[in-house]
Scaffold this active site. Structure first.
Site, PDB file in Angstrom:
ATOM      1  N   TYR A 197     -91.092 -78.595  22.873  1.00 16.13           N
ATOM      2  CA  TYR A 197     -90.721 -77.181  22.816  1.00 16.13           C
ATOM      3  C   TYR A 197     -91.838 -76.380  22.143  1.00 16.13           C
ATOM      4  O   TYR A 197     -92.894 -76.920  21.837  1.00 16.13           O
ATOM      5  CB  TYR A 197     -89.366 -77.025  22.133  1.00 16.13           C
ATOM      6  CG  TYR A 197     -88.236 -77.646  22.923  1.00 16.13           C
ATOM      7  CD1 TYR A 197     -87.895 -77.137  24.179  1.00 16.13           C
ATOM      8  CD2 TYR A 197     -87.538 -78.751  22.447  1.00 16.13           C
ATOM      9  CE1 TYR A 197     -86.868 -77.720  24.931  1.00 16.13           C
ATOM     10  CE2 TYR A 197     -86.515 -79.340  23.195  1.00 16.13           C
ATOM     11  CZ  TYR A 197     -86.183 -78.815  24.430  1.00 16.13           C
ATOM     12  OH  TYR A 197     -85.187 -79.391  25.187  1.00 16.13           O
TER      13      TYR A 197
ATOM     14  N   GLN B  67     -80.109 -75.236  13.728  1.00 17.62           N
ATOM     15  CA  GLN B  67     -81.420 -75.613  14.245  1.00 17.62           C
ATOM     16  C   GLN B  67     -81.992 -74.433  15.032  1.00 17.62           C
ATOM     17  O   GLN B  67     -81.475 -74.058  16.085  1.00 17.62           O
ATOM     18  CB  GLN B  67     -81.352 -76.837  15.153  1.00 17.62           C
ATOM     19  CG  GLN B  67     -82.753 -77.313  15.544  1.00 17.62           C
ATOM     20  CD  GLN B  67     -82.744 -78.420  16.574  1.00 17.62           C
ATOM     21  OE1 GLN B  67     -82.228 -78.241  17.674  1.00 17.62           O
ATOM     22  NE2 GLN B  67     -83.325 -79.553  16.241  1.00 17.62           N
TER      23      GLN B  67
END
Length: 395
Positions: free
Chosen positions: A206, A121
């Site tokens: 994010y 990720q």
């Protein structure tokens, strides 16, 4: 569908889980079942380097039948990618530098030797990173419009919120180009060390999500404004990654409504807005949408029982992964208050997969507690009791 299919963990004989153990073809990958290990921040990589303990942690899940593993978030090759966040993050792994890449090569080799599949990720913390922290503390944290976002609902300690309240300079065109290039370099590194695809963290407030979210993106240029502008950065990142990956390795994209800033936030207030968010990302090269919710079975929008993952499937036609509360009685945030117990809600998961609502189910905390969780689900064995102690180690 609702949660009435939950069963005691020692009474699974009558539940048909066959849909969850059907293989799935995705790009060049052949997943043996529908269970995916969800990405979870672990903080066990000093100086950004994953060691043998990290390799063993992932290998054990592969050995026990997890269909595919998505790693913890890994910092991309951009100076401000990672640092301390709301939980005081440290020892987060990197996906650049010879030593870190050697560590990840060991991880992929051990997972593959166990018969597993694994994708990294790629993570840029963006507005969540506290300035002055991380591998490059002098690098300024990156925010689309120089603002962090609302804090009245943030589940974070006051000192962190106070530090994040300071306004910074909006990201420049050079900053944006640097981020895109950093994602691409890290994707190329991932391919070189043997990963089976790429997962992009585009959720939870994010960096990429902070461009999608109107509360943190108030730009008036081509990177902001309407939904088409706000999705442009994510789409350009996906295109850059597709260019270095080639056509066969799959790209997974994590998308959410909720943020660390605000658990009730919404990028999309209706299916039409959700389609406007996801369509450009699908066109750019996403193979599978990882739709992050706190409870996988919760309806996505008023007036319909369809889950958010179900809407993603309906609107894009892409492979879709659901996540949230599988095998446990409480969602992630609530679980820290105690009283979380293992439950069997796999019957509902299987029914939704069989109905075509979504294709894959990501399992986080349950696999954190019990590496053999998927193996036990297949065999009808009791799961390990939930324990917060699992967050502190690599069982």
């Amino acid at each position: 569908m609702n949660s009435t299919r939950e069963q005691p963990i020692n009474d699974r004989a009558s539940t048909d889980l066959a849909p969850l153990f059907q293989p799935l073809e995705l790009g060049a990958l052949s997943l043996p079942n529908r269970f995916v290990m969800s990405p979870m921040t672990r903080q066990h990589s000093p100086d950004g380097v994953p060691g043998e303990n990290v390799a063993g942690y992932y290998r054990r899940r592969a050995e026990a039948g997890v269909g595919m593993i998505v790693t913890e978030g890994i910092g991309i090759d951009q100076p401000a990618a990672i640092g301390a966040g709301s939980m005081g993050e440290d020892n987060i792994p990197l996906l650049h530098g010879d030593t870190a890449l050697a560590g990840w090569r060991r991880v992929t080799e051990e997972v593959h030797a166990a018969g597993g599949l694994i994708v990294p990720q790629l993570w840029h913390m963006g507005v969540i990173r506290m300035s002055g922290t991380g591998p490059v503390p002098d690098a300024p944290s990156l925010r689309p419009s120089g603002i962090w976002g609302p804090s009245d609902k943030a589940m974070m300690p006051p000192p962190y919120l106070e530090a994040m309240a300071e306004r910074t300079a909006p990201m420049s065109e050079e900053d944006i180009a640097d981020v895109i290039a950093g994602f691409a370099r890290s994707a190329a590194n991932a391919k070189a060390v043997g990963f089976d695809g790429i997962a992009i963290h585009g959720a939870h407030g994010y960096l990429l999500d902070s461009f999608l979210w109107a509360a943190t993106n108030q730009r008036a240029d081509r990177w902001g404004g309407n939904i088409a502008g706000r999705t442009r950065l994510a789409a350009e990142v996906i295109r850059a990654i597709r260019l270095v990956l080639g056509p066969e390795l799959p790209i997974f994209y994590r998308w959410s409504q909720w943020k660390l800033h605000d658990y009730d936030a919404a990028n999309a207030t209706n299916p039409q807005e959700m389609e406007a968010h996801l369509a450009p990302l699908a066109e750019a090269g996403v193979d599978c949408f990882d739709i992050s919710t706190r409870v996988f079975s919760k309806p996505g929008f008023p007036g319909s029982d369809l889950t958010l993952a179900g809407w993603a499937k309906k609107l894009t036609g892409k492979t879709v992964m659901a996540v949230g509360g599988v095998g446990l009685s409480k969602d992630l945030q609530s679980s820290f208050g105690g009283g979380t117990v293992a439950i069997d809600n796999l019957g509902e998961v299987a029914a939704r997969v069989e109905a075509g609502e979504f294709d894959l189910i990501a399992v986080g905390r349950s696999l954190l507690v019990d590496p053999r969780w998927v193996e036990k689900a297949r065999a009808g064995e009791p799961f390990e009791p939930f324990s917060l102690a699992a967050y502190g180690g690599l069982s």
